[in-house]
Design a protein around this motif. Structure first.
Motif, PDB file in Angstrom:
ATOM      1  N   GLU A 152      -4.866 -80.023   2.515  1.00 30.53           N
ATOM      2  CA  GLU A 152      -3.474 -80.468   2.650  1.00 30.53           C
ATOM      3  C   GLU A 152      -2.811 -79.762   3.832  1.00 30.53           C
ATOM      4  N   ARG A 153      -3.054 -78.462   3.974  1.00 27.59           N
ATOM      5  CA  ARG A 153      -2.469 -77.727   5.097  1.00 27.59           C
ATOM      6  C   ARG A 153      -3.066 -78.166   6.427  1.00 27.59           C
ATOM      7  N   MET A 154      -4.284 -78.694   6.361  1.00 24.46           N
ATOM      8  CA  MET A 154      -4.925 -79.205   7.574  1.00 24.46           C
ATOM      9  C   MET A 154      -4.535 -80.663   7.841  1.00 24.46           C
ATOM     10  N   ALA A 155      -3.655 -81.201   6.991  1.00 22.29           N
ATOM     11  CA  ALA A 155      -3.175 -82.586   7.103  1.00 22.29           C
ATOM     12  C   ALA A 155      -4.285 -83.613   6.930  1.00 22.29           C
ATOM     13  N   ASP A 156      -5.325 -83.246   6.192  1.00 22.25           N
ATOM     14  CA  ASP A 156      -6.397 -84.190   5.873  1.00 22.25           C
ATOM     15  C   ASP A 156      -6.123 -84.728   4.466  1.00 22.25           C
ATOM     16  N   TRP A 157      -5.212 -85.711   4.391  1.00 24.04           N
ATOM     17  CA  TRP A 157      -4.715 -86.182   3.095  1.00 24.04           C
ATOM     18  C   TRP A 157      -5.826 -86.778   2.230  1.00 24.04           C
ATOM     19  N   LYS A 158      -6.732 -87.507   2.856  1.00 25.08           N
ATOM     20  CA  LYS A 158      -7.787 -88.170   2.086  1.00 25.08           C
ATOM     21  C   LYS A 158      -8.688 -87.156   1.388  1.00 25.08           C
ATOM     22  N   LYS A 159      -9.158 -86.140   2.127  1.00 26.54           N
ATOM     23  CA  LYS A 159     -10.021 -85.119   1.519  1.00 26.54           C
ATOM     24  C   LYS A 159      -9.242 -84.280   0.519  1.00 26.54           C
ATOM     25  N   ALA A 160      -7.976 -84.044   0.797  1.00 21.96           N
ATOM     26  CA  ALA A 160      -7.147 -83.277  -0.144  1.00 21.96           C
ATOM     27  C   ALA A 160      -7.020 -84.041  -1.457  1.00 21.96           C
ATOM     28  N   ALA A 161      -6.780 -85.355  -1.368  1.00 24.33           N
ATOM     29  CA  ALA A 161      -6.670 -86.163  -2.584  1.00 24.33           C
ATOM     30  C   ALA A 161      -7.974 -86.148  -3.370  1.00 24.33           C
ATOM     31  N   GLY A 162      -9.101 -86.213  -2.652  1.00 26.36           N
ATOM     32  CA  GLY A 162     -10.399 -86.181  -3.341  1.00 26.36           C
ATOM     33  C   GLY A 162     -10.633 -84.866  -4.067  1.00 26.36           C
ATOM     34  N   ALA A 163     -10.266 -83.756  -3.435  1.00 27.38           N
ATOM     35  CA  ALA A 163     -10.437 -82.453  -4.080  1.00 27.38           C
ATOM     36  C   ALA A 163      -9.502 -82.311  -5.280  1.00 27.38           C
ATOM     37  N   TYR A 164      -8.276 -82.780  -5.123  1.00 25.93           N
ATOM     38  CA  TYR A 164      -7.335 -82.742  -6.250  1.00 25.93           C
ATOM     39  C   TYR A 164      -7.841 -83.602  -7.412  1.00 25.93           C
ATOM     40  N   GLN A 165      -8.407 -84.756  -7.101  1.00 27.21           N
ATOM     41  CA  GLN A 165      -8.922 -85.638  -8.151  1.00 27.21           C
ATOM     42  C   GLN A 165     -10.049 -84.976  -8.932  1.00 27.21           C
ATOM     43  N   GLN A 166     -10.934 -84.282  -8.215  1.00 31.57           N
ATOM     44  CA  GLN A 166     -12.025 -83.578  -8.905  1.00 31.57           C
ATOM     45  C   GLN A 166     -11.474 -82.466  -9.788  1.00 31.57           C
ATOM     46  N   ALA A 167     -10.483 -81.747  -9.294  1.00 29.24           N
ATOM     47  CA  ALA A 167      -9.890 -80.656 -10.079  1.00 29.24           C
ATOM     48  C   ALA A 167      -9.152 -81.207 -11.289  1.00 29.24           C
ATOM     49  N   ALA A 168      -8.553 -82.393 -11.154  1.00 25.65           N
ATOM     50  CA  ALA A 168      -7.790 -82.980 -12.252  1.00 25.65           C
ATOM     51  C   ALA A 168      -8.689 -83.589 -13.320  1.00 25.65           C
ATOM     52  N   ALA A 169      -9.963 -83.804 -12.991  1.00 25.19           N
ATOM     53  CA  ALA A 169     -10.870 -84.459 -13.933  1.00 25.19           C
ATOM     54  C   ALA A 169     -11.258 -83.558 -15.101  1.00 25.19           C
ATOM     55  N   ASP A 170     -11.194 -82.255 -14.907  1.00 28.90           N
ATOM     56  CA  ASP A 170     -11.610 -81.321 -15.954  1.00 28.90           C
ATOM     57  C   ASP A 170     -10.413 -80.524 -16.467  1.00 28.90           C
ATOM     58  N   PRO A 171     -10.354 -80.300 -17.783  1.00 29.58           N
ATOM     59  CA  PRO A 171      -9.262 -79.482 -18.330  1.00 29.58           C
ATOM     60  C   PRO A 171      -9.325 -78.068 -17.764  1.00 29.58           C
ATOM     61  N   GLY A 172      -8.170 -77.521 -17.483  1.00 32.44           N
ATOM     62  CA  GLY A 172      -8.130 -76.170 -16.946  1.00 32.44           C
ATOM     63  C   GLY A 172      -6.724 -75.807 -16.545  1.00 32.44           C
ATOM     64  N   PRO A 173      -6.520 -74.587 -16.116  1.00 36.25           N
ATOM     65  CA  PRO A 173      -5.164 -74.131 -15.786  1.00 36.25           C
ATOM     66  C   PRO A 173      -4.567 -74.848 -14.586  1.00 36.25           C
ATOM     67  N   GLU A 174      -5.405 -75.476 -13.757  1.00 39.76           N
ATOM     68  CA  GLU A 174      -4.907 -76.147 -12.558  1.00 39.76           C
ATOM     69  C   GLU A 174      -4.851 -77.661 -12.705  1.00 39.76           C
ATOM     70  N   GLN A 175      -5.131 -78.175 -13.895  1.00 39.60           N
ATOM     71  CA  GLN A 175      -5.217 -79.629 -14.061  1.00 39.60           C
ATOM     72  C   GLN A 175      -3.887 -80.321 -13.768  1.00 39.60           C
ATOM     73  N   THR A 176      -2.796 -79.818 -14.319  1.00 36.75           N
ATOM     74  CA  THR A 176      -1.484 -80.434 -14.104  1.00 36.75           C
ATOM     75  C   THR A 176      -1.111 -80.408 -12.629  1.00 36.75           C
ATOM     76  N   ARG A 177      -1.285 -79.275 -12.009  1.00 34.55           N
ATOM     77  CA  ARG A 177      -0.987 -79.147 -10.578  1.00 34.55           C
ATOM     78  C   ARG A 177      -1.836 -80.117  -9.764  1.00 34.55           C
TER      79      ARG A 177
END
Length: 245
Positions: A152-177
């Motif tokens: 996200e800081r590198m302004a690569d929105w597509k890769k940032a969205a993909g990484a966020y999607q992977q993090a959101a797929a599993d329950p954990g402290p960062e899922q909501t974020r």
């Protein structure tokens, strides 16, 4: 005069027959002498193998202690804000001990030092290398979220969205974020409807989230009507007050 006791006479065949016990002893002695070299070699092999096993054990224990000491020093530097020192120490540990748990974790913490120092390229590479081997769900969730932040800081929105999607797929402290991160990256990438759907999906899944008002404001900025009902105290919302009639 008492009768004379007659001893049984031994036949010639019996005289020629070897004593069984004596024969066994002789055979054992002959076997030991003939195989003395093999017996000695076998004994030496057992001793050497035992010494090697013991040596490897203590060697590995020593390496564990050294790795723990280096990891502690690097963490101390990171907590003290000495990012350059932490980067160097974590990278050295990761390179020296890639097969040890602390060596792998060093890549994760090195990325934190790089992020704090604004070195996004090295932070990205360190996290990618860490995720290639890490299997622990908690650390994977944290690493994926940090990787999304880097993209996200590198302004690569597509890769940032993909990484966020992977993090959101599993329950954990960062899922909501991570779920909110997906919606935010879709909006930045120009996928307006995708972002609206992601924000609405978040409100449906988390009607009482602390971020509810922020999400509603984001929807308003995207021009989406606020058609998500506010949370109410229904039958499934938790314990209800006792009403005395």
């Amino acid at each position: 005069m008492p009768p004379t006791k007659h001893r049984p006479k031994l036949t010639q065949k019996e005289l020629r027959a070897p004593d069984e016990f004596t024969t066994f002893i002789d055979s054992a002695r002959d076997f030991f002498v003939n195989n003395l070299t093999q017996v000695i070699v076998s004994a030496v092999v057992v001793v050497v193998v035992g010494a090697v096993v013991i040596g490897v054990y203590y060697y590995e224990r020593n390496r564990d202690n050294v790795a723990s000491s280096k990891f502690y020093d690097a963490i101390t530097a990171l907590n003290a804000g000495k990012n350059k020192d932490a980067e160097t120490q974590f990278k050295q540990l990761a390179d020296e001990e890639p097969g040890r748990r602390l060596g792998r974790l060093a890549r994760f913490y090195a990325a934190s030092a790089y992020i704090a120092d604004g070195d996004l390229a090295n932070a990205r590479d360190s996290l990618v290398a860490f995720l290639a081997e890490e299997r622990d769900p908690l650390f994977r969730s944290l690493a994926l979220t940090n990787l999304a932040v880097v993209y996200e800081r590198m302004a690569d929105w597509k890769k940032a969205a993909g990484a966020y999607q992977q993090a959101a797929a599993d329950p954990g402290p960062e899922q909501t974020r991570a779920q909110l991160g997906v919606a935010r990256m879709l909006a930045k990438a120009g996928d307006k409807q995708g972002a609206i759907d992601a924000y609405r999906g978040f409100l449906t899944a988390h009607p009482f989230a602390q971020q509810r008002q922020d999400v509603l404001e984001s929807l308003a900025l995207l021009g989406a009507p606020a058609d998500v009902a506010p949370p109410s105290l229904g039958a499934s919302s938790g314990p209800q007050p006792v009403v005395i009639h």
